[in-house]
Design a protein around this motif. Structure first.
Motif, short mmCIF file in Angstrom:
data_model
loop_
_atom_site.label_atom_id
_atom_site.label_comp_id
_atom_site.label_asym_id
_atom_site.label_seq_id
_atom_site.Cartn_x
_atom_site.Cartn_y
_atom_site.Cartn_z
N PRO A 7 0.83 -1.21 0.00
CA PRO A 7 0.00 0.00 0.00
C PRO A 7 0.87 1.26 0.00
O PRO A 7 1.99 1.27 0.52
N SER A 8 0.33 2.31 -0.61
CA SER A 8 1.02 3.60 -0.62
C SER A 8 0.36 4.54 0.37
O SER A 8 -0.81 4.37 0.72
N SER A 9 1.11 5.53 0.81
CA SER A 9 0.55 6.62 1.62
C SER A 9 0.49 7.86 0.76
O SER A 9 1.31 8.06 -0.14
N SER A 10 -0.49 8.71 1.01
CA SER A 10 -0.69 9.93 0.21
C SER A 10 -0.35 11.17 1.01
O SER A 10 -0.57 11.24 2.21
N SER A 11 0.22 12.14 0.30
CA SER A 11 0.44 13.46 0.87
C SER A 11 0.23 14.49 -0.23
O SER A 11 0.18 14.15 -1.42
N TRP A 12 0.07 15.76 0.16
CA TRP A 12 -0.14 16.83 -0.80
C TRP A 12 0.94 17.89 -0.61
O TRP A 12 1.27 18.27 0.52
N VAL A 13 1.50 18.33 -1.72
CA VAL A 13 2.59 19.30 -1.70
C VAL A 13 2.17 20.52 -2.53
O VAL A 13 1.81 20.39 -3.70
N PRO A 14 2.18 21.73 -1.94
CA PRO A 14 1.83 22.92 -2.72
C PRO A 14 2.93 23.28 -3.69
O PRO A 14 4.08 23.49 -3.30
N LEU A 15 2.59 23.31 -4.99
CA LEU A 15 3.57 23.60 -6.04
C LEU A 15 2.97 24.52 -7.08
O LEU A 15 1.97 24.18 -7.70
N ARG A 16 3.52 25.66 -7.29
CA ARG A 16 3.18 26.53 -8.41
C ARG A 16 1.67 26.71 -8.57
O ARG A 16 1.13 26.61 -9.67
N GLY A 17 1.00 26.93 -7.49
CA GLY A 17 -0.43 27.19 -7.54
C GLY A 17 -1.31 25.97 -7.52
O GLY A 17 -2.53 26.09 -7.60
N CYS A 18 -0.73 24.76 -7.42
CA CYS A 18 -1.50 23.52 -7.36
C CYS A 18 -1.13 22.75 -6.10
O CYS A 18 0.00 22.82 -5.62
N GLN A 19 -2.09 21.99 -5.57
CA GLN A 19 -1.81 21.03 -4.52
C GLN A 19 -1.50 19.69 -5.18
O GLN A 19 -2.39 19.01 -5.68
N TYR A 20 -0.23 19.35 -5.21
CA TYR A 20 0.20 18.13 -5.89
C TYR A 20 0.02 16.91 -4.99
O TYR A 20 0.46 16.90 -3.85
N HIS A 21 -0.62 15.87 -5.55
CA HIS A 21 -0.80 14.62 -4.83
C HIS A 21 0.39 13.70 -5.08
O HIS A 21 0.77 13.46 -6.22
N VAL A 22 0.98 13.19 -3.99
CA VAL A 22 2.16 12.33 -4.06
C VAL A 22 1.87 11.02 -3.33
O VAL A 22 1.41 11.02 -2.19
N ARG A 23 2.12 9.90 -4.01
CA ARG A 23 2.04 8.58 -3.39
C ARG A 23 3.46 8.14 -3.00
O ARG A 23 4.39 8.34 -3.76
#
Length: 304
Positions: A7-23
């Motif tokens: 299983p992966s864990s999810s996080s969100w990173v603010p980048l250049r005006g977007c909230q990027y979803h990272v697994r």
């Protein structure tokens, strides 16, 4: 449904005006090189799950692995735009690496559109990449200046169609409908994998209709021309070893019908200082779905 092994864990990173979803799979290990996976056009980060599950336990224990949804795909926000620009993908990747791995080299893997992005990024930022894997990121046919007016007119027409809602993506009555669509596109995709992917490739809206997690504006053509000479100049600046992986099915020939061939792609790869080509048997363009075990072995050997 497909049973996930890792299983992966999810996080969100603010980048250049977007909230990027990272697994993320595994935990960062000090002193090791992270692996970053970039997905292709109209796809999502979860597309790599089968390949990650096929990696050996010894390999995964030693490395942290992330995959992210590009802007306007998956769980990453769609910016307020009616078309997308290729350089933005490079800028987003650059910002993501600065945020997650400042001053650190990484191993970079890209599929299809993502393969094109990582190749161009490795030429622009050669010092950031230790090893690079390009999965069927062929690039596009070369263009001529005379094509510019028609290309611009097509872009204007498609922007207009988007405003009018003519480019909206098809919706599906259920997740089963999404899975059937995935299996129609890729006849090698098994039912259990299609059912699992459908849950990540689409989501139900307020009316219960399943909508693809990809902004329809991604389908708008770019107005600028693709110039192979610029691509070759960028390839020549790549300093890391590159593994170019292709499937035995000639998806390039199917797409471009003679306008751009596998032989021409191989000729372009000659501009890369250190490159080797590998083929995966009994696979099409979505080779990470078709033969995840073969792909996992190739990655482990190359990234060791």
């Amino acid at each position: 449904m497909y049973q996930v092994l890792r299983p992966s864990s999810s996080s969100w990173v603010p980048l250049r005006g977007c909230q990027y979803h990272v697994r993320q799979w595994g935990k960062p290990t000090p002193g090791t090189t992270p692996i970053v996976l970039a997905h292709g056009w109209m796809d999502v980060a979860a597309s790599y799950q089968f390949m990650v599950d096929a990696l050996s336990e010894a390999f995964v224990q030693q490395r942290s692995i992330i995959a992210f949804d590009w802007r306007g795909y998956g769980l990453t926000e769609a910016p307020a735009t009616d078309s997308y620009w290729f350089p933005d993908y490079l800028a987003d990747l650059d910002a993501l690496l600065d945020k997650l791995y400042p001053g650190q080299t990484i191993d970079l893997v890209g599929h299809s559109m993502g393969g094109n992005v990582v190749m161009m990024y490795a030429g622009a930022r050669p010092e950031r990449i230790r090893r690079l894997v390009n999965l069927e990121g062929f690039g596009m046919p070369d263009t001529r200046p005379a094509q510019a007016p028609g290309r611009m007119a097509q872009w204007l027409d498609e922007i207009k169609a988007t405003r009018q809602g003519d480019n909206d993506l098809k919706t599906y009555a259920s997740a089963e409908g999404v899975a059937a669509r995935l299996m129609k596109t890729n006849q090698r995709l098994s039912q259990d994998k299609a059912d699992w992917l459908a849950q990540h490739w689409a989501k139900p809206d307020a009316n219960g209709q399943w909508r693809i997690l990809g902004d329809a504006a991604h389908k708008v053509i770019n107005p600028y021309l693709y110039r192979a000479e610029e691509t070759l100049a960028t390839y020549a600046r790549i300093t890391c070893p590159v593994l170019a992986v292709e499937a035995t099915d000639d998806s390039l020939g199917v797409w471009w019908k003679g306008k751009y061939t596998l032989d021409q792609y191989h000729e372009r790869l000659l501009s890369v200082p250190q490159v080797q080509i590998a083929r995966i048997d009994n696979a099409g363009h979505m080779l990470q779905h078709d033969q995840p075990e073969q792909l996992a072995r190739l990655l482990e050997d190359f990234l060791a």
